[in-house]
Design a protein around this motif. Structure first.
Motif, PDB file in Angstrom:
ATOM      1  N   ILE A  28      23.366 -50.967 -27.139  1.00  0.00           N
ATOM      2  CA  ILE A  28      23.020 -52.168 -26.372  1.00  0.00           C
ATOM      3  C   ILE A  28      21.686 -52.730 -26.857  1.00  0.00           C
ATOM      4  CG2 ILE A  28      24.286 -51.493 -24.308  1.00  0.00           C
ATOM      5  CD1 ILE A  28      21.569 -50.545 -23.208  1.00  0.00           C
ATOM      6  N   GLY A  29      21.384 -53.969 -26.437  1.00  0.00           N
ATOM      7  CA  GLY A  29      20.162 -54.614 -26.911  1.00  0.00           C
ATOM      8  C   GLY A  29      19.386 -55.316 -25.814  1.00  0.00           C
ATOM      9  N   VAL A  30      18.585 -56.278 -26.226  1.00  0.00           N
ATOM     10  CA  VAL A  30      17.622 -56.937 -25.342  1.00  0.00           C
ATOM     11  C   VAL A  30      18.266 -57.557 -24.083  1.00  0.00           C
ATOM     12  CG1 VAL A  30      15.914 -58.788 -25.223  1.00  0.00           C
ATOM     13  CG2 VAL A  30      16.006 -57.318 -27.242  1.00  0.00           C
ATOM     14  N   PRO A  31      19.386 -58.287 -24.197  1.00  0.00           N
ATOM     15  CA  PRO A  31      19.931 -58.921 -22.977  1.00  0.00           C
ATOM     16  C   PRO A  31      20.325 -57.915 -21.900  1.00  0.00           C
ATOM     17  CG  PRO A  31      21.011 -59.789 -24.947  1.00  0.00           C
ATOM     18  CD  PRO A  31      20.165 -58.638 -25.394  1.00  0.00           C
ATOM     19  N   VAL A  32      20.775 -56.746 -22.328  1.00  0.00           N
ATOM     20  CA  VAL A  32      21.158 -55.727 -21.333  1.00  0.00           C
ATOM     21  C   VAL A  32      19.909 -55.209 -20.614  1.00  0.00           C
ATOM     22  CG1 VAL A  32      22.243 -53.465 -20.993  1.00  0.00           C
ATOM     23  CG2 VAL A  32      23.260 -55.111 -22.583  1.00  0.00           C
ATOM     24  N   VAL A  33      18.838 -55.024 -21.354  1.00  0.00           N
ATOM     25  CA  VAL A  33      17.591 -54.587 -20.705  1.00  0.00           C
ATOM     26  C   VAL A  33      17.129 -55.650 -19.702  1.00  0.00           C
ATOM     27  CG1 VAL A  33      15.143 -54.028 -21.088  1.00  0.00           C
ATOM     28  CG2 VAL A  33      16.906 -53.056 -22.591  1.00  0.00           C
ATOM     29  N   ALA A  34      17.260 -56.909 -20.060  1.00  0.00           N
ATOM     30  CA  ALA A  34      16.866 -57.984 -19.126  1.00  0.00           C
ATOM     31  C   ALA A  34      17.730 -57.944 -17.860  1.00  0.00           C
ATOM     32  CB  ALA A  34      16.987 -59.341 -19.824  1.00  0.00           C
ATOM     33  N   SER A  35      19.015 -57.673 -18.006  1.00  0.00           N
ATOM     34  CA  SER A  35      19.889 -57.575 -16.826  1.00  0.00           C
ATOM     35  C   SER A  35      19.555 -56.355 -15.985  1.00  0.00           C
ATOM     36  CB  SER A  35      21.358 -57.468 -17.240  1.00  0.00           C
ATOM     37  OG  SER A  35      21.755 -58.632 -17.887  1.00  0.00           O
ATOM     38  N   LEU A  36      19.278 -55.241 -16.656  1.00  0.00           N
ATOM     39  CA  LEU A  36      18.910 -54.018 -15.925  1.00  0.00           C
ATOM     40  C   LEU A  36      17.649 -54.266 -15.106  1.00  0.00           C
ATOM     41  CD1 LEU A  36      19.466 -51.351 -18.726  1.00  0.00           C
ATOM     42  CD2 LEU A  36      20.775 -51.547 -16.601  1.00  0.00           C
ATOM     43  N   ARG A  37      16.723 -55.009 -15.692  1.00  0.00           N
ATOM     44  CA  ARG A  37      15.451 -55.280 -15.001  1.00  0.00           C
ATOM     45  C   ARG A  37      15.695 -55.958 -13.656  1.00  0.00           C
ATOM     46  NH1 ARG A  37      11.791 -52.395 -15.136  1.00  0.00           N
ATOM     47  NH2 ARG A  37      12.955 -52.213 -13.231  1.00  0.00           N
ATOM     48  N   LYS A  38      16.739 -56.782 -13.609  1.00  0.00           N
ATOM     49  CA  LYS A  38      17.052 -57.476 -12.347  1.00  0.00           C
ATOM     50  C   LYS A  38      17.846 -56.577 -11.407  1.00  0.00           C
ATOM     51  CE  LYS A  38      17.476 -61.793 -14.781  1.00  0.00           C
ATOM     52  NZ  LYS A  38      18.600 -62.360 -15.525  1.00  0.00           N
ATOM     53  N   ALA A  39      18.510 -55.557 -11.958  1.00  0.00           N
ATOM     54  CA  ALA A  39      19.443 -54.761 -11.152  1.00  0.00           C
ATOM     55  C   ALA A  39      18.801 -53.532 -10.520  1.00  0.00           C
ATOM     56  CB  ALA A  39      20.627 -54.329 -12.012  1.00  0.00           C
ATOM     57  N   GLU A  48       9.164 -57.957 -23.209  1.00  0.00           N
ATOM     58  CA  GLU A  48       9.410 -59.202 -22.476  1.00  0.00           C
ATOM     59  C   GLU A  48      10.637 -59.068 -21.561  1.00  0.00           C
ATOM     60  OE1 GLU A  48       9.182 -63.194 -21.363  1.00  0.00           O
ATOM     61  OE2 GLU A  48       7.690 -61.922 -22.343  1.00  0.00           O
ATOM     62  N   ALA A  49      11.638 -58.321 -22.017  1.00  0.00           N
ATOM     63  CA  ALA A  49      12.875 -58.154 -21.238  1.00  0.00           C
ATOM     64  C   ALA A  49      12.674 -57.253 -20.024  1.00  0.00           C
ATOM     65  CB  ALA A  49      13.975 -57.589 -22.129  1.00  0.00           C
ATOM     66  N   GLY A  50      11.559 -56.491 -19.987  1.00  0.00           N
ATOM     67  CA  GLY A  50      11.280 -55.702 -18.788  1.00  0.00           C
ATOM     68  C   GLY A  50      11.170 -54.202 -18.985  1.00  0.00           C
ATOM     69  N   ALA A  51      11.065 -53.758 -20.242  1.00  0.00           N
ATOM     70  CA  ALA A  51      10.876 -52.315 -20.472  1.00  0.00           C
ATOM     71  C   ALA A  51       9.541 -51.866 -19.871  1.00  0.00           C
ATOM     72  CB  ALA A  51      10.894 -52.023 -21.971  1.00  0.00           C
ATOM     73  N   ASP A  52       9.513 -50.639 -19.347  1.00  0.00           N
ATOM     74  CA  ASP A  52       8.256 -50.053 -18.856  1.00  0.00           C
ATOM     75  C   ASP A  52       7.701 -49.064 -19.873  1.00  0.00           C
ATOM     76  OD1 ASP A  52       8.020 -50.962 -15.870  1.00  0.00           O
ATOM     77  OD2 ASP A  52      10.120 -50.499 -16.229  1.00  0.00           O
ATOM     78  N   MET A  53       8.599 -48.263 -20.428  1.00  0.00           N
ATOM     79  CA  MET A  53       8.241 -47.309 -21.481  1.00  0.00           C
ATOM     80  C   MET A  53       9.057 -47.690 -22.714  1.00  0.00           C
ATOM     81  SD  MET A  53       8.860 -44.007 -19.024  1.00  0.00           S
ATOM     82  CE  MET A  53       8.697 -42.685 -20.229  1.00  0.00           C
ATOM     83  N   ILE A  54       8.430 -47.628 -23.872  1.00  0.00           N
ATOM     84  CA  ILE A  54       9.181 -47.865 -25.113  1.00  0.00           C
ATOM     85  C   ILE A  54       8.843 -46.730 -26.068  1.00  0.00           C
ATOM     86  CG2 ILE A  54       9.545 -49.361 -27.124  1.00  0.00           C
ATOM     87  CD1 ILE A  54       8.867 -51.770 -25.423  1.00  0.00           C
ATOM     88  N   SER A  55       9.879 -46.078 -26.618  1.00  0.00           N
ATOM     89  CA  SER A  55       9.583 -45.048 -27.605  1.00  0.00           C
ATOM     90  C   SER A  55      10.230 -45.372 -28.939  1.00  0.00           C
ATOM     91  CB  SER A  55       9.978 -43.658 -27.101  1.00  0.00           C
ATOM     92  OG  SER A  55      11.218 -43.684 -26.484  1.00  0.00           O
ATOM     93  N   VAL A  56       9.467 -45.086 -29.996  1.00  0.00           N
ATOM     94  CA  VAL A  56       9.927 -45.342 -31.362  1.00  0.00           C
ATOM     95  C   VAL A  56       9.983 -44.018 -32.117  1.00  0.00           C
ATOM     96  CG1 VAL A  56       9.086 -47.708 -31.528  1.00  0.00           C
ATOM     97  CG2 VAL A  56       7.565 -45.845 -32.148  1.00  0.00           C
ATOM     98  N   HIS A  57      10.947 -43.918 -33.020  1.00  0.00           N
ATOM     99  CA  HIS A  57      11.079 -42.702 -33.823  1.00  0.00           C
ATOM    100  C   HIS A  57      10.017 -42.652 -34.906  1.00  0.00           C
ATOM    101  CE1 HIS A  57      14.788 -40.421 -32.818  1.00  0.00           C
ATOM    102  NE2 HIS A  57      14.972 -41.480 -32.056  1.00  0.00           N
ATOM    103  N   GLN A  58       9.414 -41.473 -35.045  1.00  0.00           N
ATOM    104  CA  GLN A  58       8.474 -41.246 -36.148  1.00  0.00           C
ATOM    105  C   GLN A  58       9.162 -41.544 -37.483  1.00  0.00           C
ATOM    106  OE1 GLN A  58       8.622 -38.549 -38.531  1.00  0.00           O
ATOM    107  NE2 GLN A  58       6.722 -39.248 -39.489  1.00  0.00           N
TER     108      GLN A  58
END
Ligand code: DX5
Ligand code: ZN
Length: 227
Positions: free
Chosen positions: A49-60, A83-93
């Protein structure tokens, strides 16, 4: 000082056609985070999944969104997920030669930065960034798919991270992801894990709310023994 243990249900294992119901169930069960797996078909051999799903989750939901980026060129997408509403973001080394820059970007965009290591990556690869992290995510499967078998080498990495945190007086939290369930929660928490990501062992049960409750209870029991 013992940290609290949190259960972070991974929606990858939920039924996407009725995701809202799945989320309400884990909220009822006492989940305190929602783990969101983003896959690009390049860094890992699967697309999710991508950015639009995170934006929808933020509202849900009001639950903090823990966004796990399994993508190439994560720097390009950090602003969008923030911008879509993530609170924590993790990236792979393993996904960027500029991990330090990616972590700074996450913080500058108002999110909590995390670094992830694959099963083949040693903890030492994070030595220079441990002080800038909100959390370290230890993969206990090779990323890309839910429902895989837990790789026990993750336990030793969790212990090493806990020791490093004590030795250098740091504050990052320790998260584990992949094959987590009732059979290994106690050992994971005893080893030092504080955020337990679980997909299959929650959503592929008859009662996801009860699955969260029960994992939480086991984790709490193990934490009391550790303290
Ligand atoms: C795997 C993902 C995990 C996955 C875990 O690449 O990062 O978050 O959903 O699923 P289970 O708990 O089924 O191993
Ligand atoms: Zn994940």
């Amino acid at each position: 000082m013992p940290h609290l243990v949190e259960i972070a249900p991974s929606i990858l294992a939920a039924d996407f056609a009725c995701l809202g119901d799945g989320i309400r169930a884990v909220e009822r069960g006492g989940a305190t985070l929602l783990h969101v797996d983003v896959m690009d078909g390049h860094f890992v051999p699967n697309i999710s999944i991508g950015v639009p799903v995170v934006a929808s989750l933020r509202k849900a939901t009001r639950l903090p969104l823990d966004v796990h980026l399994m993508i190439e060129n994560p720097e390009q997408y950090i602003p969008l997920f923030a911008e879509a509403g993530a609170d924590m973001i993790s990236v792979h080394q393993e996904a960027t030669p500029h991990l330090d820059r990616a972590l700074s970007m996450i913080r500058e965009h108002g999110c909590k930065p995390g670094a992830v290591i694959n099963p083949a990556t040693p903890v030492s690869m994070l030595s220079e960034v441990l002080g800038s992290l909100d959390h370290v995510l230890v993969m206990s499967v090779n990323p890309g798919f839910g429902g895989q078998k837990f790789i026990p080498g993750a336990l030793e990495k969790i212990r090493q991270l806990k020791l490093a945190r004590e030795r250098y007086n740091l504050t990052f939290r320790i998260e584990v992801d992949g094959g987590v369930g009732p059979e290994n929660v106690t050992e994971l928490v005893r080893s030092g894990a504080e955020i337990l990501v679980a997909g299959t062992s929650i959503f592929h049960t008859q009662d996801p709310a009860e699955a969260v409750r029960s994992l939480k209870q086991m984790a709490g029991g193990a934490l009391a023994q550790r303290a």
